[in-house]
Design an enzyme around this catalytic site. Structure first.
Site, short mmCIF file in Angstrom:
data_model
loop_
_atom_site.label_atom_id
_atom_site.label_comp_id
_atom_site.label_asym_id
_atom_site.label_seq_id
_atom_site.Cartn_x
_atom_site.Cartn_y
_atom_site.Cartn_z
N LYS A 182 30.23 -11.05 -25.33
CA LYS A 182 28.77 -11.21 -25.50
C LYS A 182 28.19 -9.79 -25.41
CE LYS A 182 25.12 -11.35 -23.82
NZ LYS A 182 24.05 -10.38 -24.20
N GLU A 222 31.04 -3.56 -13.48
CA GLU A 222 30.81 -2.12 -13.71
C GLU A 222 29.31 -1.95 -13.77
OE1 GLU A 222 32.94 0.16 -13.61
OE2 GLU A 222 34.88 -0.57 -14.28
N CYS A 263 25.94 5.64 -17.53
CA CYS A 263 26.12 5.23 -16.13
C CYS A 263 26.60 6.40 -15.28
CB CYS A 263 27.11 4.08 -16.05
SG CYS A 263 28.68 4.44 -16.83
N GLU A 277 18.26 4.29 -9.88
CA GLU A 277 18.92 4.77 -11.09
C GLU A 277 17.85 5.22 -12.09
OE1 GLU A 277 21.13 1.91 -13.57
OE2 GLU A 277 22.63 3.47 -13.91
P1 NAD Z 1 21.60 -5.28 -18.35
O1 NAD Z 1 22.09 -5.64 -17.00
O2 NAD Z 1 20.15 -5.49 -18.64
O3 NAD Z 1 22.39 -6.07 -19.49
C1 NAD Z 1 23.78 -5.99 -19.61
C2 NAD Z 1 24.29 -7.21 -20.35
O4 NAD Z 1 24.06 -8.37 -19.54
C3 NAD Z 1 23.59 -7.49 -21.68
O5 NAD Z 1 24.55 -7.96 -22.61
C4 NAD Z 1 22.61 -8.59 -21.33
O6 NAD Z 1 22.27 -9.41 -22.43
C5 NAD Z 1 23.40 -9.37 -20.31
N1 NAD Z 1 22.60 -10.17 -19.37
C6 NAD Z 1 21.33 -9.97 -18.96
N2 NAD Z 1 20.99 -10.91 -18.05
C7 NAD Z 1 22.05 -11.72 -17.89
C8 NAD Z 1 22.31 -12.87 -17.10
N3 NAD Z 1 21.41 -13.37 -16.27
N4 NAD Z 1 23.54 -13.43 -17.17
C9 NAD Z 1 24.50 -12.93 -17.99
N5 NAD Z 1 24.29 -11.86 -18.78
C10 NAD Z 1 23.09 -11.25 -18.73
O7 NAD Z 1 22.02 -3.75 -18.57
P2 NAD Z 1 21.70 -2.82 -19.82
O8 NAD Z 1 20.26 -2.42 -19.77
O9 NAD Z 1 22.23 -3.43 -21.06
O10 NAD Z 1 22.63 -1.55 -19.49
C11 NAD Z 1 22.23 -0.52 -18.66
C12 NAD Z 1 22.87 -0.68 -17.28
O11 NAD Z 1 24.27 -0.76 -17.41
C13 NAD Z 1 22.62 0.55 -16.39
O12 NAD Z 1 22.33 0.11 -15.09
C14 NAD Z 1 23.94 1.29 -16.44
O13 NAD Z 1 24.19 2.12 -15.34
C15 NAD Z 1 24.90 0.15 -16.51
N6 NAD Z 1 26.16 0.61 -17.07
C16 NAD Z 1 27.24 0.70 -16.23
C17 NAD Z 1 28.45 1.18 -16.71
C18 NAD Z 1 29.66 1.29 -15.84
O14 NAD Z 1 30.75 1.44 -16.39
N7 NAD Z 1 29.56 1.22 -14.52
C19 NAD Z 1 28.56 1.57 -18.05
C20 NAD Z 1 27.44 1.46 -18.87
C21 NAD Z 1 26.24 0.97 -18.37
#
Ligand code: NAD
Length: 522
Positions: free
Chosen positions: A169, A242, A276, A374
């Site tokens: 997804k 992650e 990240c 962050e």
């Molecule tokens: P997000 O948490 O808003 O969304 C991530 C994913 O989760 C998307 O596909 C979204 O549609 C889905 N999602 C949202 N709500 C959900 C729910 N209730 N249940 C299941 N899925 C749900 O994050 P984002 O804005 O897409 O990405 C940015 C964040 O990701 C930052 O905090 C960044 O640090 C983190 N990130 C971490 C890593 C790592 O490897 N640690 C890598 C890249 C990004």
């Protein structure tokens, strides 16, 4: 021109964040469609597992060759959905995936094969044990938009080579990139049901968690990660999380100022600061503070900002209005508490509504949100420290623990200090790029997550470890079964194995052997 993602009840849109142009529109998968995808994956998975590791590794080789051929077109798709410079799409997404495919192709077989477990328990010596690594079945992957190709592709490669089926997804903002990944896998020879994409938003992601997947690999924010952990707990769904980071950069008094300032500017602004692992807090020895700031400001002013599709560009737009507002609010909070803006600090409306100028902040403190939350945008906040111990204390004063970097001409000193930093990865004299090392584990301490992706640790997350114990003397009743003798005879066995004096060991052997002869097992 607005670049907001419009997620209506039944539509999600991919928008080019540089121009606001509509790239594509999709209907998010319903809960029933998600469950159907998982069911299809489940029926296809045993066949995929049965073809064996070597054959799967060869299919990943096909994937690697196809990806190399299609790199330019794919980089354009990534840039259209994320705004990042095409060069970053090629280096931090496609090259990373090519290298992970190389790693999985060459290393998965030796790392995942059955393995003997020699043991030192003398009393159980008749047993021979082996570890089998069995695929979970169906791995659900929920991915973010900031590395829409590298993150789901590296996780999927590990899952697939281990014999799992995958249902991905992707972020609602980057569906086209995910569908391009699906097409590459399919053309490489991964059966359609073995790798599936369900496009959608958080509701679709939630449906995937509640479907019958066997494990979930989630990459995204701490806020969503917490919700996922709670949902997963109710049915003990294994998860890898992650999550976010707030990576500190420590510039020691013996650092090369020229190198460290270039590293800070790249580490803070690559992918418009939406990484990240990006440098989010910079701590500089007081003796270097002003010259370091001056070098960072000089280099920041030279950055070329614009649409990632235009060349040559260093920094593209941020992903959307909500994210720009969040950065604006952190910078405003810092300024209201005494931070100085030395570069940037504002939007660049002449370029488009999502462009925010790379920003250098001086005189920040840990009372400011920009040093605690962050920051998913191009901001480099810099603070002075007086001693090594103060630098470590400041670096660890944070709920996140994803990565960190230490800058010094003395590598040994950097490696020693790495032992005091609470983070999953500590780099000495570089930042962010460890994500590109396919052999290196990726993952965080503290609120940055659970488990690991990449390297042998990432492969291990994709398998259940099964211990198969086989007795070499099937015709004998075991010593520890019923028909217990006197306790002192058992003490004899323990003495034989662990007594410190040789005499006690010999006496233990005698007691034990006597018991062996005289005790009848039921
Ligand atoms: P997000 O948490 O808003 O969304 C991530 C994913 O989760 C998307 O596909 C979204 O549609 C889905 N999602 C949202 N709500 C959900 C729910 N209730 N249940 C299941 N899925 C749900 O994050 P984002 O804005 O897409 O990405 C940015 C964040 O990701 C930052 O905090 C960044 O640090 C983190 N990130 C971490 C890593 C790592 O490897 N640690 C890598 C890249 C990004």
């Amino acid at each position: 021109m607005t670049t907001r993602i419009e997620t209506t009840a039944r539509k999600i849109a991919s928008l080019n964040p540089a121009t606001g142009e509509l790239v594509a529109e999709f209907e998010p998968a319903t809960a029933q469609q998600v469950e159907a995808a998982v069911a299809g994956a489940r029926s296809a998975q045993p066949g995929w597992n049965e073809i064996g590791l070597e054959r799967r590794a060869r299919i990943l080789g096909n994937f690697q060759r196809l990806l190399e051929d299609r790199k330019s077109a794919l980089a354009q798709v990534i840039t259209r959905e994320t705004g990042k410079p095409v060069v970053e799409g090629l280096v931090s997404e496609i090259l990373v995936v090519l290298d992970t495919a190389r790693f999985c192709r060459n290393q998965a077989v030796p790392l995942l094969v059955e393995e003997a477990v020699p043991h030192g328990n003398w009393a159980l010596k008749t047993k021979s044990g082996r570890i089998r690594r069995e695929p979970y079945g169906v791995i659900g992957i929920i991915a973010p938009w900031n590395y829409p190709f590298a993150i789901p592709a590296t996780e999927s490669l590990a899952a697939l080579v281990a014999g799992n089926a995958v249902v991905l997804k992707p972020s609602e903002r980057t569906s086209c990139t995910a569908l391009a990944l699906r097409d590459l896998f399919s053309e490489a020879g991964v059966p359609g049901d073995v790798f599936q994409v369900v496009v959608g938003d958080g509701i679709t992601g939630s449906a995937l968690i509640h479907s019958s997947i066997d494990k979930l690999v989630f990459t995204g924010s701490l806020r969503t990660g917490r919700q996922i952990a709670q949902a997963a707990a109710s049915r003990l769904l294994p998860v890898v999380l992650e999550l976010g980071g707030k990576d500190p950069m420590l510039v020691l008094e013996d650092a090369d100022l020229e190198v460290a300032s270039s590293g800070a500017v790249w580490g803070a602004f690559t992918n418009a600061g939406q990484a990240c692992l990006s440098v989010e807090r910079c701590y500089v020895d007081r003796s270097l503070y002003e010259p370091f700031l001056a070098a960072c400001v000089r280099k920041t002013r030279r950055l070329r900002i614009g649409n990632g599709q235009a060349a040559p560009i260093d920094v593209g737009p941020m992903i959307g209005e909500h994210e720009v507002q969040s950065v604006e609010s952190q910078v405003a909070d810092a300024v209201s508490r005494g931070a100085r803006v030395l570069a940037g600090g504002a939007r660049l409306p002449e370029l488009g509504s999502n462009f925010y100028a790379p920003t250098v902040l001086a005189d920040v403190t840990h009372d400011m949100r920009v040093m605690r939350e962050e920051t998913f945008g191009p901001v480099l906040p810099v603070m002075a420290f007086a001693s090594e111990s103060e630098a470590i204390r400041l670096a660890n004063d944070c709920e996140y623990g994803l990565g960190a970097s230490i800058w010094t001409r003395d590598r040994r000193r950097g490696e020693r200090l790495a032992g005091h930093i609470h983070a999953g990865t500590v780099m000495v004299n570089d930042a962010v790029s460890c994500f590109g090392i396919a052999e290196a584990p990726h993952g965080g301490f503290k609120m940055s997550g659970l488990g690991r992706t990449h390297g042998k640790w990432g492969l291990e997350e994709m398998v259940r470890v099964k211990y198969v114990d086989s007795d070499r003397m099937p015709g004998r009743k075991k010593l520890w079964w019923y028909g217990y003798g006197e306790a002192f005879q058992t003490e004899g066995l323990i003495d034989l194995m662990f007594a410190r004096r040789v005499g006690h060991r010999l006496r233990g052997a005698w007691k034990f052997l006597t018991a062996l002869k005289s005790t009848e097992r039921l």
